[in-house]
Enzyme design. Structure first.
Site, short mmCIF file in Angstrom:
data_model
loop_
_atom_site.label_atom_id
_atom_site.label_comp_id
_atom_site.label_asym_id
_atom_site.label_seq_id
_atom_site.Cartn_x
_atom_site.Cartn_y
_atom_site.Cartn_z
N ASP A 13 31.38 78.54 -20.57
CA ASP A 13 30.43 77.56 -20.06
C ASP A 13 29.38 77.33 -21.14
OD1 ASP A 13 29.31 75.89 -18.08
OD2 ASP A 13 27.86 77.43 -17.58
N ASP A 15 25.73 75.65 -20.56
CA ASP A 15 24.37 75.96 -20.11
C ASP A 15 24.31 77.34 -19.48
OD1 ASP A 15 22.96 73.45 -20.71
OD2 ASP A 15 24.32 72.58 -19.26
#
Length: 259
Positions: A13, A15
């Site tokens: 991922d 963020d």
């Protein structure tokens, strides 16, 4: 239990794992650099559908993270891949921004508000009452409801913002129709991403900061999962879930030596 295969491919991922509020998380640059030097397949994932891969490549590069365009996978791209498989050359009314509209244009979709095959809801900072009203009426008239991701809030420097999932709930309440969510935690996003880089789930790992999206999607896609504690999920919250990541680490810096 059978011993797992060595990790040959990495999905992470963005963020909360590589960056936080526009600033790289310590160790992210070393992780990306080592991945690129290793030649292993990898993807940087985001449920945010606002930006195109080109936009994200430029933003990450300004932060010192050099991620090639082909190694960026967004919920907008996953949505476009799903629609291209389901109904090639279709039509859609889109509530969203360039990341989503560009992805749909690239698969040959026509964007229209005249009897579209789909209403496609994505992230935007300018949700309008007019656009939501039109989406409701089109869905009531038979358009199929698709949503890029179920995230109910998104981060900002000022605090949480209403996100795609919250607006989807409003439209669902008004129409009685629930959307199909293409992004995490739907393992579809992970599987289409793995296919895009020629990787297999049995020898791949997913790194995330959220138990309810990243870790869940990784588990359901059959991957090894790593939870980092630099984002939303706190250590004491892990036990609230009926599933667990393969491993919990403080940050992405702890995984550099795994590559």
């Amino acid at each position: 239990m059978a011993e797992r295969k060595p990790i040959e491919s990495w999905l992470t991922d963005m963020d909360g794992v590589l960056i936080h509020e526009g600033v790289p998380i310590p160790g992210a640059d070393a992780f990306v650099k080592k991945l690129r030097e290793s030649g292993r397949p990898f993807l940087v994932l985001t449920n945010n559908s606002i930006y195109t891969p080109r936009d994200l490549h430029a933003r990450l590069r300004r932060m010192g993270l050099d991620v090639p365009l082909g190694n960026i996978w967004t919920s907008a791209l996953a949505t476009a891949k799903f629609l291209d498989d389901q109904r090639p050359g279709g039509t859609a009314y889109v509530v969203g921004e360039a990341g989503l509209t560009t992805a749909l244009h690239d698969i040959g979709y026509v964007l229209t508000d005249h009897e579209p095959d789909y209403v496609v809801l994505g992230e935007t900072r300018t949700y309008s009452f007019e656009a939501m009203t039109k989406a409701v009426r089109l869905i009531n008239d038979g358009a199929r409801f698709i949503c890029t991701n179920p995230d109910e809030t998104g981060p900002s420097a000022e605090g949480p913002l209403p996100a795609t999932g919250a607006v989807a709930a409003l439209i669902t309440k008004a129409t009685g129709k629930s959307p199909y969510f293409a992004g995490k935690p739907n393992p579809l996003m992970m599987r289409t991403g793995l296919n895009a880089i020629g990787a297999h789930s049995e020898s791949s790992a997913m790194i995330g900061d959220r138990m309810d999206t990243d870790v869940l999607a990784g588990i359901e896609a059959g991957m090894r999962t790593f939870l980092v504690l630099t984002g939303l999920t706190r250590p004491h919250q892990v036990e609230d879930y009926p599933y667990r990541p393969s491993q919990i680490v403080d940050s992405i810096a702890d995984l550099v030596d795994w590559i």
